[in-house]
Design a protein around this motif. Structure first.
Motif, mmCIF file in Angstrom:
data_model
loop_
_atom_site.group_PDB
_atom_site.id
_atom_site.type_symbol
_atom_site.label_atom_id
_atom_site.label_comp_id
_atom_site.label_asym_id
_atom_site.label_seq_id
_atom_site.Cartn_x
_atom_site.Cartn_y
_atom_site.Cartn_z
ATOM 1 N N SER A 103 43.638 41.433 26.224
ATOM 2 C CA SER A 103 43.003 42.377 27.156
ATOM 3 C C SER A 103 43.022 41.849 28.576
ATOM 4 C CB SER A 103 41.556 42.654 26.736
ATOM 5 O OG SER A 103 41.532 43.575 25.692
ATOM 6 N N THR A 149 44.998 43.637 31.588
ATOM 7 C CA THR A 149 44.209 44.049 32.748
ATOM 8 C C THR A 149 44.791 43.470 34.035
ATOM 9 O OG1 THR A 149 42.222 44.170 31.398
ATOM 10 C CG2 THR A 149 41.904 44.034 33.773
ATOM 11 N N THR A 180 46.771 45.894 36.515
ATOM 12 C CA THR A 180 46.143 46.189 37.803
ATOM 13 C C THR A 180 47.093 45.882 38.947
ATOM 14 O OG1 THR A 180 44.013 45.643 36.829
ATOM 15 C CG2 THR A 180 44.107 45.744 39.220
ATOM 16 N N TYR A 206 41.100 50.499 38.543
ATOM 17 C CA TYR A 206 42.198 50.267 37.598
ATOM 18 C C TYR A 206 41.820 49.175 36.603
ATOM 19 C CZ TYR A 206 45.901 53.104 39.784
ATOM 20 O OH TYR A 206 46.678 54.133 40.243
ATOM 21 N N ALA A 207 41.259 48.075 37.125
ATOM 22 C CA ALA A 207 40.928 46.938 36.255
ATOM 23 C C ALA A 207 39.925 47.364 35.183
ATOM 24 C CB ALA A 207 40.380 45.777 37.077
ATOM 25 N N TYR A 226 41.772 49.522 32.605
ATOM 26 C CA TYR A 226 42.595 48.757 31.658
ATOM 27 C C TYR A 226 41.721 48.000 30.669
ATOM 28 C CZ TYR A 226 47.013 49.600 34.080
ATOM 29 O OH TYR A 226 48.128 50.186 34.606
ATOM 30 N N TRP A 227 40.675 47.377 31.183
ATOM 31 C CA TRP A 227 39.816 46.553 30.315
ATOM 32 C C TRP A 227 39.117 47.412 29.264
ATOM 33 C CZ3 TRP A 227 39.247 41.521 29.408
ATOM 34 C CH2 TRP A 227 38.106 41.108 28.709
ATOM 35 N N THR A 271 43.807 44.704 21.099
ATOM 36 C CA THR A 271 43.059 44.392 22.319
ATOM 37 C C THR A 271 41.581 44.213 21.952
ATOM 38 O OG1 THR A 271 42.525 46.674 22.816
ATOM 39 C CG2 THR A 271 44.607 45.842 23.674
#
Lengths: 291, 321
Positions: free
Chosen positions: A77, A81, A85, A202-203, A206-207, A224
């Motif tokens: 993950s 991320t 990002t 974004y981060a 993704y996370w 993940t």
């Protein structure tokens, strides 16, 4: 001089009570799960843990963080991320730049192409079949490539570029700077506040992504953190389903394990939250106030 | 003289148009650097956004993964007939609408209330602390939130069931109860987003002219009246805009949220279009039918959003595009 009337006092009391109650509702689930993760096992199994921990131990948390499954999921993950990002913010910031030049021929048509994808999409199955054809199923790139540009985020950055004074670019051009120099030396550095905000969004995206990995990642070695967490959470839940207490099935408290896993996956967000707070409010305002 | 002038006009207009189209290319060529910057973004769109639109064709086929789109048999609108006749889809559609409407009716006013109330707080420290706390859940993933609520709603020593038992009630298994599951979905959605959604309204209140408040207080308006007659009307356009936008996504009842929370026991009340597409498409591999359901969802969603934006432009002179 403003004098405080009875009505004002009543209003103040109501305001503070309402907000304190709201804050409590937000904090209680967090407090409860944290308490369970550090309480003694006997206290959890006998249902004694409410908001505050009963006893104190870090064994469950340590066992959770040191499990190889957790470490691997966490690293995957974190990697997705970080790389996601970087790619996203680069693609988004660069694409937004030409689109902010509204007077260029063909640019408004390109805008329509982008905006249309916000409103209409092929849906789950056509997307899945495409990823299969591209051999991206069970490949971690599938979590990054299809979402490289979020059109909404791009519009936010674009409107920020448009708010910069035009004279800046003109004078740079007179000094002989070319488009790329202007972009990298002037526009991007001036846009750091909005770029940082969007990078943050974004981060977090993704996370926290669960849907993507669930659809495209079947390989247990590539799970993940969110997938791993869901396994842990829903395992205990399916034990509920059969109405059998899972305590009979295992000698360690699954409630404690579950709580500890939730806490361990929440900590990274809680750690960066205070730092990101000053950015995101600015970012949301930039995004929302535009008419 | 009249005809001569128009003749002249027409000629010069035609010439101008010709040179305009030629100069268009010249302008474009002179600015080619910008277009080069656009290439990666356009390739991304083409591959990951527009190619799946071609894949939508399988909604009109009896798609077989080995034959592909070119080899599969065309069946026209049969999948859509199946959809209209399917009782299961009717149920799923109702669930979607119910959950979505509950979310709008119960949750939409809350952020407005929060913003109005926060505006009355004079203690900056208290205000900041509350804001920090109520924004936080927005940043937690649905999986974590499901985990949190599984923990506090657990029948074996969860906070809520402990309280229910104190008052002499029977413990409730919220996650496997068709009676309570929708309430659970609405409540957790509110828990995650009401604070965050208040930001827009907080910003709108901050944009209200302070002189209005001063004038009102000179006229003898108390704080409650100022809140009702200045703050509230001041943010009304924002409220209407947000409401129209919200209506545009009424078919999205929260797919990821429900996926992390539900289980076969509550499909009856919790299965929404998004989760149904996933279950039928990837679970049962009924690609064509699932794509038809997805296409139905996309088309209705598209119509809702576009008309919502149209209304908002008519009504408020502003929209999302």
């Amino acid at each position: 001089m403003t004098k405080r009337t009875k009505g004002d006092l009543l209003l103040d009391t109501g305001v503070y009570l309402f907000l304190i109650a709201l804050g409590m509702i937000m904090l209680l689930p967090l407090a409860s799960v944290f308490s369970k993760s550090v309480s003694e096992e006997w206290a959890i199994t006998s249902g004694k843990v409410g908001i505050l921990p009963v006893g104190f131990q870090l064994d469950t948390l340590m066992r959770v963080i040191s499990s190889s499954m957790f470490i691997r999921a966490f690293c995957i993950s974190a990697g997705v991320t970080l790389i996601g990002t970087l790619i996203s913010i680069l693609m988004t910031a660069l694409t937004a730049y030409p689109l902010s030049k509204r007077n260029l021929p063909g640019i408004s048509f390109c805008m329509v192409l982008f905006i249309f994808t916000m409103l209409f999409s092929g849906g789950l199955i056509p997307n899945y079949l495409l990823m299969r054809q591209l051999h991206l199923v069970d490949n971690l790139w599938v979590l990054i490539l299809p979402g490289m540009i979020s059109v909404f985020n791009m519009l936010v950055i674009k409107s920020y570029y448009e708010s910069l004074p035009e004279a800046l670019e003109e004078s740079a051009r007179i000094d002989g700077a070319k488009t790329y120099t202007i972009l990298f030396r002037i526009i991007l550095p001036l846009s750091m506040p909005v770029i940082a905000t969007i990078a943050l969004f974004y981060a977090v995206g993704y996370w926290n992504d669960y849907f993507g990995p669930m659809i495209y990642i079947n390989d247990t070695a590539l799970k993940t953190l969110q997938l791993y967490l869901q396994d842990v959470v829903m395992d205990a839940n399916s034990a509920n389903l059969t109405n059998k207490s899972i305590d009979d099935l295992m000698n360690m408290s699954p409630e404690g394990i579950r709580a500890a896993t939730v806490v361990a996956s929440t900590v990274p967000i809680l750690l960066v939250y205070p730092f990101m707070q000053k950015y995101f409010i600015k970012g949301v305002l930039i995004g929302s106030v535009k008419g | 003289m009249g005809t001569g002038a128009t003749e002249l006009n027409r000629k010069s207009r035609a010439a101008a148009a010709r040179s305009r189209s030629a100069s268009k290319w010249r302008i474009a060529w002179r600015n080619r650097d910008y277009y080069v910057l656009l290439i990666p973004g356009l390739l991304f769109l083409l591959l990951f956004k527009y190619t799946p639109l071609y894949g939508v064709l399988i909604a009109f086929q009896d798609f077989n993964i080995f034959d592909g789109i070119r080899g599969s048999e065309w069946v026209g609108l049969e999948q859509f007939h199946k959809l209209v006749r399917s009782e299961e889809f009717g149920q799923v559609f109702m669930n979607t609408l119910l959950i979505s409407v509950y979310k709008i009716v119960l949750l939409f006013p809350v952020p407005i209330l929060i913003a109005l109330v926060l505006n009355e707080v004079r203690l900056m420290f208290f205000k900041r602390t509350i804001q920090t706390i109520i924004y936080l859940p927005h940043f937690l993933s649905w999986v974590i939130i499901s985990g949190l609520f599984v923990t506090i709603l657990s029948t074996s020593g969860g906070l809520v069931n402990n309280i229910i038992q104190w008052f002499g009630g029977e413990p409730v298994s919220f996650f496997v109860s068709n009676q309570y599951f929708r309430s659970l979905v609405v409540f957790t959605a509110g828990w995650k987003e009401v604070g965050w959604n208040a930001i827009v309204f907080i910003a709108a209140i901050a944009g209200i002219d302070q002189e209005q408040y001063e004038a009102a207080s000179i006229d003898g308006a108390g704080r409650i009246r100022r809140m009702l007659h200045i703050s509230l009307p001041g943010i009304l356009p924002t409220v209407v805009l947000m409401f129209i936008l919200r209506l545009g996504s009424v078919l999205d009842a929260g797919t990821e949220q429900i996926l992390t929370m539900y289980n076969p026991v509550v499909y009856e009340t919790a299965d929404v279009i998004g989760t149904f597409v996933y279950r039928i498409g990837l679970g049962k591999m009924d690609y064509s039918f699932s794509t038809a359901v997805g296409l139905f969802n996309s088309v209705v969603g598209f119509i809702l959003i576009v008309s919502g934006n149209y209304i908002s432009r008519k009504l408020l002179k502003r929209g999302i595009w």
